[in-house]
Design a protein around this motif. Structure first.
Motif, mmCIF file in Angstrom:
data_model
loop_
_atom_site.group_PDB
_atom_site.id
_atom_site.type_symbol
_atom_site.label_atom_id
_atom_site.label_comp_id
_atom_site.label_asym_id
_atom_site.label_seq_id
_atom_site.Cartn_x
_atom_site.Cartn_y
_atom_site.Cartn_z
ATOM 1 N N LEU A 28 0.912 -1.293 -0.100
ATOM 2 C CA LEU A 28 0.070 0.210 0.032
ATOM 3 C C LEU A 28 1.347 1.718 -0.120
ATOM 4 N N ILE A 29 2.342 1.135 0.322
ATOM 5 C CA ILE A 29 3.300 2.023 0.651
ATOM 6 C C ILE A 29 4.408 1.130 -0.216
ATOM 7 N N ALA A 30 5.390 2.621 -0.408
ATOM 8 C CA ALA A 30 6.317 2.171 -1.288
ATOM 9 C C ALA A 30 7.577 2.963 -0.149
ATOM 10 N N LEU A 31 7.888 2.334 0.405
ATOM 11 C CA LEU A 31 9.447 3.062 1.762
ATOM 12 C C LEU A 31 10.670 2.354 1.442
ATOM 13 N N GLU A 32 11.724 2.696 0.491
ATOM 14 C CA GLU A 32 12.895 2.869 1.054
ATOM 15 C C GLU A 32 13.829 3.032 2.320
ATOM 16 N N GLU A 33 14.907 2.313 2.454
ATOM 17 C CA GLU A 33 15.555 2.916 2.815
ATOM 18 C C GLU A 33 16.062 3.900 3.190
ATOM 19 N N GLY A 34 15.670 5.212 4.700
ATOM 20 C CA GLY A 34 16.420 6.191 4.675
ATOM 21 C C GLY A 34 15.534 6.675 4.245
ATOM 22 N N GLN A 35 14.309 6.725 3.769
ATOM 23 C CA GLN A 35 13.083 7.963 3.237
ATOM 24 C C GLN A 35 12.098 7.781 4.245
ATOM 25 N N GLU A 36 11.883 8.366 4.090
ATOM 26 C CA GLU A 36 10.260 9.378 5.446
ATOM 27 C C GLU A 36 9.115 9.094 4.698
ATOM 28 N N LEU A 37 7.522 8.731 5.641
ATOM 29 C CA LEU A 37 6.488 9.009 5.498
ATOM 30 C C LEU A 37 6.273 9.843 6.087
ATOM 31 N N THR A 38 4.798 10.039 5.598
ATOM 32 C CA THR A 38 4.347 11.003 7.092
ATOM 33 C C THR A 38 2.739 10.592 7.059
ATOM 34 N N ILE A 39 2.490 10.192 8.490
ATOM 35 C CA ILE A 39 1.024 9.395 8.070
ATOM 36 C C ILE A 39 0.614 10.239 9.656
ATOM 37 N N LEU A 40 -1.089 10.146 9.855
ATOM 38 C CA LEU A 40 -2.156 10.851 10.885
ATOM 39 C C LEU A 40 -2.755 9.679 11.598
ATOM 40 N N THR A 41 -2.332 9.587 12.748
ATOM 41 C CA THR A 41 -2.821 9.407 13.685
ATOM 42 C C THR A 41 -3.610 10.230 14.382
ATOM 43 N N ARG A 42 -4.262 9.751 15.313
ATOM 44 C CA ARG A 42 -5.929 10.717 16.379
ATOM 45 C C ARG A 42 -4.494 11.697 17.268
ATOM 46 N N ALA A 43 -3.530 11.419 17.286
ATOM 47 C CA ALA A 43 -2.493 12.831 17.712
ATOM 48 C C ALA A 43 -2.055 13.267 16.599
ATOM 49 N N GLY A 44 -1.911 13.177 16.116
ATOM 50 C CA GLY A 44 -1.774 14.533 14.640
ATOM 51 C C GLY A 44 -0.541 13.767 13.693
ATOM 52 N N LEU A 45 -0.496 14.010 13.194
ATOM 53 C CA LEU A 45 0.847 13.800 11.798
ATOM 54 C C LEU A 45 2.325 12.701 12.351
ATOM 55 N N ARG A 46 2.426 11.790 12.214
ATOM 56 C CA ARG A 46 3.663 11.738 13.041
ATOM 57 C C ARG A 46 4.543 11.024 11.072
ATOM 58 N N THR A 47 5.963 10.612 11.748
ATOM 59 C CA THR A 47 6.674 9.795 10.933
ATOM 60 C C THR A 47 7.499 9.242 10.502
ATOM 61 N N VAL A 48 7.618 8.661 9.928
ATOM 62 C CA VAL A 48 8.530 6.877 9.543
ATOM 63 C C VAL A 48 9.372 6.654 8.945
ATOM 64 N N ARG A 49 10.690 6.707 9.192
ATOM 65 C CA ARG A 49 11.995 6.542 8.033
ATOM 66 C C ARG A 49 12.284 4.637 9.123
ATOM 67 N N LYS A 50 12.488 4.659 6.998
ATOM 68 C CA LYS A 50 12.622 2.794 7.650
ATOM 69 C C LYS A 50 14.445 2.963 7.958
ATOM 70 N N VAL A 51 14.321 1.998 8.579
ATOM 71 C CA VAL A 51 16.050 2.776 9.205
ATOM 72 C C VAL A 51 16.520 0.490 9.086
ATOM 73 N N ALA A 52 18.134 0.192 9.639
ATOM 74 C CA ALA A 52 18.434 -0.632 9.605
ATOM 75 C C ALA A 52 17.413 -1.661 10.591
ATOM 76 N N GLU A 53 17.732 -0.954 11.802
ATOM 77 C CA GLU A 53 16.616 -1.703 12.688
ATOM 78 C C GLU A 53 15.415 -1.804 12.338
ATOM 79 N N GLY A 54 14.395 -1.439 11.823
ATOM 80 C CA GLY A 54 13.619 -1.402 11.707
ATOM 81 C C GLY A 54 12.962 -0.029 11.433
ATOM 82 N N TYR A 55 12.047 0.715 12.172
ATOM 83 C CA TYR A 55 11.645 1.846 11.583
ATOM 84 C C TYR A 55 11.973 3.465 12.501
ATOM 85 N N ALA A 56 12.295 3.811 12.512
ATOM 86 C CA ALA A 56 12.036 4.768 13.281
ATOM 87 C C ALA A 56 10.808 6.057 13.468
ATOM 88 N N ILE A 57 10.548 6.600 14.193
ATOM 89 C CA ILE A 57 9.555 6.811 14.267
ATOM 90 C C ILE A 57 9.361 9.159 14.812
#
Ligand SMILES: N[C@@H](CCC[C@H](N)C(=O)O)C(=O)O
Length: 317
Positions: A121-150
């Protein structure tokens, strides 16, 4: 008990996935067209560990403009955000295992990103950032070696006056403690009450099958984190904390991402270690890293990183 079965009838045939992030586990539902409206009974039935799939919570992945969620719709209109079929802003519709709604779930965002990727449903390469929405507002997701950095947004004291003395604003009692202990209330978009314990034995001896009591009673409930500072507290510039958590709407869980951020923030304040920006938080389900990033306005952004896994996918009968 039987209501669990009837609650799920309407969802028969729905594809679901089970995911976890450091042992905080979720039932995942992909809802690209916004056709599922899952009520509290259905969430509780799916998350039931005996009668359902089992999970600490449920996450519905849905484009914000198709979410039929009041909080998402309000954020879309008030913050002037855009979400369309061509360029969806993915909304994490998170529910606690008892069916209640929570503003944010840090481990959930990692599981959410991993699920969106697996479902293509998305494409995300290592190092790239995606913005998503939560009830607390926008959050970012970055794919990193150990998983995800939020990008978790800022942390704050729930009682701003505490910024003056940084000590405690509540007393917490739990089974296994001899006396109520002072605690600090911190917001990560959702509420947390962090309690420091003197040693690891006390942390291990806690019985969190029973909900801890918090005085004064938080108006919307709270997640309670019990922490033991590492010995040494700081090693090679990294702070260390051990934590167990009793989550609002769930019970004891193996990990809580927003809780780990709140725990690191509280210990850093108590120990007057403002200069230490990176913290390793050890939870029963593994380790997560918390990083504090100063902002121009004096507040601090928090970044949470760690792994996420998908366990199984299937169809509800
Ligand atoms: N496990 C989560 C927090 C989930 C929400 C919480 N139970 C609440 O009611 O606020 C995390 O990883 O942050």
């Amino acid at each position: 008990m039987p209501h669990h079965f009837s609650a799920l009838d309407a969802l028969a045939g729905t594809p679901v996935t089970k995911a976890h992030a450091t042992g905080n586990d979720f039932v995942m539902l992909a809802d690209a067209d916004g056709r599922y409206s899952v009520d509290a009974d259905q969430v509780a039935a799916l998350c039931d560990r005996h009668l359902g799939i089992g999970g600490d919570g449920l996450i519905r992945a849905v484009p914000a403009h198709r979410s039929h969620d009041a909080a998402a719709e309000e954020l879309l209109s008030t913050a002037g955000l855009s979400s369309t079929d061509e360029a969806p802003l993915w909304f994490m519709d998170y529910r606690n295992g008892d069916g209640s709604i929570a503003e944010m779930c840090g481990n959930g965002v990692r599981a959410f990103a991993h699920f969106l990727l697996a479902e293509e449903l998305i494409a995300l390469e290592e190092g790239q950032e995606l913005t998503i929405l939560t009830r607390a507002g926008l959050r970012t997701v970055r794919k990193v070696a150990e998983g995800y950095a939020i990008g978790m947004g800022i942390w704050s004291f729930i009682d701003p006056e505490l910024a003056q003395n940084n000590a405690s604003d509540a007393l917490v009692m739990a089974r296994g403690l001899e006396d109520p202990r002072p605690a600090l209330s911190i917001s990560m978009g959702n509420p947390h009450t962090v309690v420091a314990l003197p040693e690891a034995e006390t942390l291990e001896a806690l019985d969190l099958t029973e909900k801890p009591t918090v005085d004064p009673v938080p108006p919307h409930g709270t997640n309670v984190e019990f922490v033991v500072p590492g010995e040494p507290l700081v090693e090679d510039g990294v702070g260390h904390v051990r934590m167990r958590v009793h989550e609002r709407g769930v019970g004891e869980t193996m990990s809580c991402g927003t809780g780990a951020c709140a725990a690191a923030a509280a210990v850093r304040v108590w120990a007057a270690q403002d200069g230490v920006d990176t913290w390793a938080v050890q939870v029963p389900g593994g380790d997560v890293m918390v990083r504090f990033i100063p902002r121009q306005d004096g507040a601090e952004d928090v970044e949470l990183s760690g792994p996420a896994e998908l366990v199984m996918s299937g169809t509800l009968r």
